[in-house]
Design a protein around this motif. Sequence first.
Motif, PDB file in Angstrom:
ATOM      1  N   VAL A  77      -1.658 -33.065  22.543  1.00 52.10           N
ATOM      2  CA  VAL A  77      -0.554 -33.945  22.150  1.00 52.10           C
ATOM      3  C   VAL A  77      -1.140 -35.354  22.047  1.00 52.10           C
ATOM      4  O   VAL A  77      -1.600 -35.915  23.039  1.00 52.10           O
ATOM      5  N   ASP A  97      -1.644 -30.798  18.012  1.00 50.29           N
ATOM      6  CA  ASP A  97      -0.477 -29.924  18.025  1.00 50.29           C
ATOM      7  C   ASP A  97       0.826 -30.704  17.983  1.00 50.29           C
ATOM      8  O   ASP A  97       1.866 -30.170  17.589  1.00 50.29           O
ATOM      9  N   ASP A  98       0.771 -31.962  18.392  1.00 49.17           N
ATOM     10  CA  ASP A  98       1.966 -32.807  18.366  1.00 49.17           C
ATOM     11  C   ASP A  98       1.534 -34.260  18.446  1.00 49.17           C
ATOM     12  O   ASP A  98       0.368 -34.561  18.720  1.00 49.17           O
ATOM     13  N   ARG A 112       7.878 -31.874  24.678  1.00 47.56           N
ATOM     14  CA  ARG A 112       6.806 -31.507  23.745  1.00 47.56           C
ATOM     15  C   ARG A 112       5.655 -30.795  24.462  1.00 47.56           C
ATOM     16  O   ARG A 112       5.087 -29.839  23.942  1.00 47.56           O
ATOM     17  N   ARG A 116       4.445 -26.940  23.604  1.00 46.67           N
ATOM     18  CA  ARG A 116       3.065 -26.612  23.204  1.00 46.67           C
ATOM     19  C   ARG A 116       2.434 -25.617  24.173  1.00 46.67           C
ATOM     20  O   ARG A 116       1.670 -24.739  23.760  1.00 46.67           O
TER      21      ARG A 116
END
Length: 222
Positions: A77, A97-98, A112, A116
Amino acid sequence: MNRILIAEDEPRIVSFLEKGLRANGFTTTSAPDGVTALDLARSDEVDLVILDVGLPLMDGFSVLRALRAQGHTVPVVVLTARDAVDDTVTGLSLGADDYVRKPFAFEELLARVRLRLRAASASSAEETVLRVGGLSLDLRTRRADVEGRTVDLSAREFGLAEVFMRHPDQVLSREQLLSRVWGYDFDPGSNVVDVYVRYLRGKVGRERIETVRGMGYRLVSP
């Protein structure tokens, strides 16, 4: 217990994240620069990386590029103060991934992180929809329903509702709500919590959120 690597060079943010993540059942380790972050992220002892872009010695994008080039699939992230669309695209194209921008609300980042980790582990039992009585929040779609009726919540209202729904019947102080929804940059003297509780009550029903005099607020479950 999932292990989170916090790759961040600002001690205040590291402390804020460590405190929040540990309170939610995670173990944490931190890296103050990109070189250390890459070494730790390549180990099998990390389940997810929260990666700041502006790291010394080796920036976050370089860490991410090296990590993916070496075949490591640990969820990442990206955390950054940069707000350009190009930076977001760069991070995601390198394999992030984010992406979360500073200043951030802890509950959003936490959601988040959980998503994930869940995506990386099919056996994860983490909820994607929170339900308390006739209220439901879908953390994936950011949709809120009250007694089967969809209501439109702002980002702050959604974050506030999520904190309440993760702690039904628990009294939450204004300071706790400020920290979790408004993030590490909150002003302890602000009345913003009271304002947003009023907004939220108007959408989900006044009777659902109880004022506990001198202490804070509580979501009442049926």
